[in-house]
Design a protein around this motif. Structure first.
Motif, mmCIF file in Angstrom:
data_model
loop_
_atom_site.group_PDB
_atom_site.id
_atom_site.type_symbol
_atom_site.label_atom_id
_atom_site.label_comp_id
_atom_site.label_asym_id
_atom_site.label_seq_id
_atom_site.Cartn_x
_atom_site.Cartn_y
_atom_site.Cartn_z
ATOM 1 N N VAL A 79 17.328 20.938 15.822
ATOM 2 C CA VAL A 79 16.142 20.277 15.288
ATOM 3 C C VAL A 79 14.892 21.034 15.719
ATOM 4 O O VAL A 79 14.948 21.904 16.589
ATOM 5 N N GLU A 80 13.777 20.680 15.094
ATOM 6 C CA GLU A 80 12.462 21.177 15.502
ATOM 7 C C GLU A 80 11.676 19.979 16.012
ATOM 8 O O GLU A 80 11.788 18.870 15.464
ATOM 9 N N VAL A 81 10.884 20.207 17.057
ATOM 10 C CA VAL A 81 10.118 19.140 17.685
ATOM 11 C C VAL A 81 8.677 19.609 17.832
ATOM 12 O O VAL A 81 8.421 20.787 18.101
ATOM 13 N N GLN A 82 7.735 18.680 17.640
ATOM 14 C CA GLN A 82 6.335 18.944 17.934
ATOM 15 C C GLN A 82 5.812 17.820 18.806
ATOM 16 O O GLN A 82 5.881 16.649 18.430
ATOM 17 N N VAL A 83 5.298 18.182 19.988
ATOM 18 C CA VAL A 83 4.631 17.248 20.891
ATOM 19 C C VAL A 83 3.225 17.798 21.086
ATOM 20 O O VAL A 83 3.055 18.856 21.688
ATOM 21 N N MET A 84 2.251 17.098 20.519
ATOM 22 C CA MET A 84 0.868 17.605 20.458
ATOM 23 C C MET A 84 0.913 18.983 19.787
ATOM 24 O O MET A 84 1.430 19.097 18.694
ATOM 25 N N ASP A 85 0.401 20.037 20.479
ATOM 26 C CA ASP A 85 0.408 21.370 19.860
ATOM 27 C C ASP A 85 1.618 22.201 20.287
ATOM 28 O O ASP A 85 1.718 23.376 19.939
ATOM 29 N N ASP A 86 2.544 21.609 21.025
ATOM 30 C CA ASP A 86 3.747 22.305 21.486
ATOM 31 C C ASP A 86 4.848 22.116 20.446
ATOM 32 O O ASP A 86 5.330 21.000 20.230
ATOM 33 N N LYS A 87 5.219 23.219 19.788
ATOM 34 C CA LYS A 87 6.256 23.187 18.750
ATOM 35 C C LYS A 87 7.431 24.014 19.249
ATOM 36 O O LYS A 87 7.246 25.156 19.671
ATOM 37 N N PHE A 88 8.631 23.431 19.200
ATOM 38 C CA PHE A 88 9.786 24.134 19.741
ATOM 39 C C PHE A 88 11.078 23.691 19.064
ATOM 40 O O PHE A 88 11.154 22.605 18.490
ATOM 41 N N SER A 89 12.080 24.558 19.166
ATOM 42 C CA SER A 89 13.433 24.239 18.707
ATOM 43 C C SER A 89 14.139 23.477 19.811
ATOM 44 O O SER A 89 13.902 23.729 20.998
ATOM 45 N N ALA A 90 15.001 22.563 19.399
ATOM 46 C CA ALA A 90 15.741 21.763 20.371
ATOM 47 C C ALA A 90 17.125 21.466 19.829
ATOM 48 O O ALA A 90 17.399 21.636 18.638
ATOM 49 N N ARG A 91 17.971 21.014 20.734
ATOM 50 C CA ARG A 91 19.296 20.544 20.366
ATOM 51 C C ARG A 91 19.338 19.064 20.721
ATOM 52 O O ARG A 91 19.019 18.676 21.835
ATOM 53 N N ALA A 92 19.739 18.261 19.757
ATOM 54 C CA ALA A 92 19.778 16.812 19.945
ATOM 55 C C ALA A 92 21.187 16.376 20.326
ATOM 56 O O ALA A 92 22.167 16.897 19.798
ATOM 57 N N ARG A 93 21.242 15.416 21.246
ATOM 58 C CA ARG A 93 22.532 14.829 21.607
ATOM 59 C C ARG A 93 22.311 13.364 21.948
ATOM 60 O O ARG A 93 21.225 12.960 22.364
ATOM 61 N N THR A 94 23.355 12.585 21.738
ATOM 62 C CA THR A 94 23.301 11.174 22.098
ATOM 63 C C THR A 94 23.529 11.048 23.600
ATOM 64 O O THR A 94 24.424 11.697 24.155
ATOM 65 N N ALA A 95 22.711 10.226 24.247
ATOM 66 C CA ALA A 95 22.875 10.001 25.685
ATOM 67 C C ALA A 95 24.275 9.464 25.964
ATOM 68 O O ALA A 95 24.813 8.667 25.188
ATOM 69 N N THR A 96 24.841 9.892 27.074
ATOM 70 C CA THR A 96 26.174 9.427 27.471
ATOM 71 C C THR A 96 26.095 7.969 27.928
ATOM 72 O O THR A 96 25.014 7.481 28.290
ATOM 73 N N PRO A 97 27.230 7.262 27.947
ATOM 74 C CA PRO A 97 27.226 5.885 28.445
ATOM 75 C C PRO A 97 26.691 5.784 29.877
ATOM 76 O O PRO A 97 26.085 4.782 30.243
ATOM 77 N N GLU A 98 26.902 6.821 30.679
ATOM 78 C CA GLU A 98 26.405 6.824 32.058
ATOM 79 C C GLU A 98 24.882 6.981 32.096
ATOM 80 O O GLU A 98 24.216 6.351 32.919
ATOM 81 N N GLU A 99 24.342 7.816 31.229
ATOM 82 C CA GLU A 99 22.895 8.072 31.193
ATOM 83 C C GLU A 99 22.112 6.936 30.551
ATOM 84 O O GLU A 99 20.969 6.682 30.904
ATOM 85 N N LYS A 100 22.734 6.292 29.574
ATOM 86 C CA LYS A 100 21.975 5.417 28.679
ATOM 87 C C LYS A 100 21.209 4.281 29.361
ATOM 88 O O LYS A 100 20.048 4.060 29.003
ATOM 89 N N PRO A 101 21.773 3.533 30.314
ATOM 90 C CA PRO A 101 21.011 2.399 30.847
ATOM 91 C C PRO A 101 19.630 2.781 31.386
ATOM 92 O O PRO A 101 18.635 2.118 31.068
#
Length: 133
Positions: A79-101
């Motif tokens: 994916v591509e992401v823009q946060v304010m003027d910071d534009k970057f490529s990223a890889r998206a993943r679903t949070a693990t059951p351990e991370e999610k809470p």
């Protein structure tokens, strides 16, 4: 109030000066590749930062089906992401059951409606981690 494609347009034109701060929270722009169309799809999403990563929630307002953007990134996590003027490529993943809470708690603190969205649906609403490529 900015919404939908007008939100995306103003955010892009102003490098987030308009559109980053929204309804008492903050938004980024996420661009996925349409799983059927192959077209770039950009939308504003509420986010929080977690270390070097960014978090978004695939809530779809508590609908029984996930949002189209989530289905798109399941098909192609690049994916591509823009946060304010910071534009970057990223890889998206679903949070693990351990991370999610902990990640869910962080996101619900910035947008309390996430908790009510989860109560509206039997679907487990995912937290998505965007990792800078």
């Amino acid at each position: 109030m900015l919404f939908g494609q007008e939100h995306v347009k103003r955010y892009q034109e102003t490098d987030g000066a308009e559109g980053h701060d929204w309804n008492g929270t903050v938004t980024l722009l996420l661009t996925t590749t349409g799983r059927r169309s192959g077209q770039a799809r950009t939308l504003p999403l509420i986010y929080q930062q977690e270390g070097d990563d960014y978090l978004v929630v695939a809530s779809n307002g508590g609908a029984p089906t996930p949002p189209a953007w989530y289905l798109n990134l399941e098909a192609d996590p690049n994916v591509e992401v823009q946060v304010m003027d910071d534009k970057f490529s990223a890889r998206a993943r679903t949070a693990t059951p351990e991370e999610k809470p902990a990640l869910w708690a962080k996101m619900a603190a910035t947008w309390p409606d996430y908790d009510s969205y989860q109560k509206k649906t039997d679907r487990e609403i995912p937290v998505v981690v965007l990792e800078r490529a």
